[in-house]
Design a protein around this motif. Structure first.
Motif, PDB file in Angstrom:
ATOM      1  N   PHE A  15       0.838  -1.191   0.000  1.00 16.50           N
ATOM      2  CA  PHE A  15       0.000   0.000   0.000  1.00 16.50           C
ATOM      3  C   PHE A  15       0.874   1.242   0.000  1.00 16.50           C
ATOM      4  CE2 PHE A  15       0.800  -0.370   4.511  1.00 16.50           C
ATOM      5  CZ  PHE A  15       0.835   0.942   4.961  1.00 16.50           C
ATOM      6  N   GLN A  24       3.924  10.241  -3.345  1.00 20.33           N
ATOM      7  CA  GLN A  24       3.949   9.192  -2.334  1.00 20.33           C
ATOM      8  C   GLN A  24       4.633   9.724  -1.083  1.00 20.33           C
ATOM      9  OE1 GLN A  24       6.927   5.903  -2.297  1.00 20.33           O
ATOM     10  NE2 GLN A  24       5.146   4.722  -2.956  1.00 20.33           N
ATOM     11  N   LEU A  47      -4.815   9.909  -0.086  1.00 21.59           N
ATOM     12  CA  LEU A  47      -5.370   8.679  -0.643  1.00 21.59           C
ATOM     13  C   LEU A  47      -4.522   7.502  -0.183  1.00 21.59           C
ATOM     14  CD1 LEU A  47      -6.184   9.410  -4.397  1.00 21.59           C
ATOM     15  CD2 LEU A  47      -7.797   8.910  -2.579  1.00 21.59           C
ATOM     16  N   LYS A  49      -3.664   3.837  -1.356  1.00 25.95           N
ATOM     17  CA  LYS A  49      -3.722   3.013  -2.563  1.00 25.95           C
ATOM     18  C   LYS A  49      -3.241   1.616  -2.179  1.00 25.95           C
ATOM     19  CE  LYS A  49      -1.431   2.799  -7.073  1.00 25.95           C
ATOM     20  NZ  LYS A  49      -0.447   3.496  -7.921  1.00 25.95           N
ATOM     21  N   LYS A  51      -2.709  -2.308  -3.328  1.00 26.18           N
ATOM     22  CA  LYS A  51      -2.575  -3.171  -4.502  1.00 26.18           C
ATOM     23  C   LYS A  51      -2.887  -4.602  -4.108  1.00 26.18           C
ATOM     24  CE  LYS A  51       0.584  -4.644  -8.096  1.00 26.18           C
ATOM     25  NZ  LYS A  51       1.961  -4.664  -8.582  1.00 26.18           N
ATOM     26  N   TYR A  56      -6.370  -2.306  -7.868  1.00 29.22           N
ATOM     27  CA  TYR A  56      -6.023  -1.269  -6.899  1.00 29.22           C
ATOM     28  C   TYR A  56      -7.292  -0.790  -6.209  1.00 29.22           C
ATOM     29  CZ  TYR A  56      -1.407  -0.883  -9.015  1.00 29.22           C
ATOM     30  OH  TYR A  56      -0.145  -1.144  -9.466  1.00 29.22           O
ATOM     31  N   GLN A  57      -7.219  -0.634  -4.900  1.00 25.74           N
ATOM     32  CA  GLN A  57      -8.317  -0.045  -4.129  1.00 25.74           C
ATOM     33  C   GLN A  57      -7.831   1.291  -3.591  1.00 25.74           C
ATOM     34  OE1 GLN A  57      -9.145  -2.805  -0.972  1.00 25.74           O
ATOM     35  NE2 GLN A  57     -10.224  -4.222  -2.293  1.00 25.74           N
ATOM     36  N   PHE A  58      -8.707   2.288  -3.613  1.00 22.91           N
ATOM     37  CA  PHE A  58      -8.369   3.608  -3.121  1.00 22.91           C
ATOM     38  C   PHE A  58      -9.320   3.995  -2.002  1.00 22.91           C
ATOM     39  CE2 PHE A  58      -6.730   3.504  -7.403  1.00 22.91           C
ATOM     40  CZ  PHE A  58      -5.525   4.187  -7.323  1.00 22.91           C
TER      41      PHE A  58
END
Length: 64
Positions: A15, A24, A47, A49, A51, A56-58
């Protein structure tokens, strides 16, 4: 501090935490639960993020 929980997750996932302009500011790995110290984060919108394989989930978070 920020606590991220992934109930029932059996894999170790990568993540990242991104600031409002996409930079980042933190990265790590999570399985069930992780705690992130946010004292050095400036107030604003971020956010997360996550993986999961090719998906990908946000998630949006706000630090006040």
């Amino acid at each position: 501090e920020l606590i991220i929980e992934m109930e029932g997750n059996k894999d170790i996932l990568d993540f990242e935490i991104l600031n409002s302009i996409g930079q980042q500011i933190f990265k790590g790995k999570i399985k069930d639960k992780t705690v992130i110290q946010t004292a050095n984060f400036v107030p604003g919108v971020y956010l997360i993020k996550i993986k999961n394989g090719k998906i990908y989930q946000f998630k949006k978070i706000v630090k006040e």
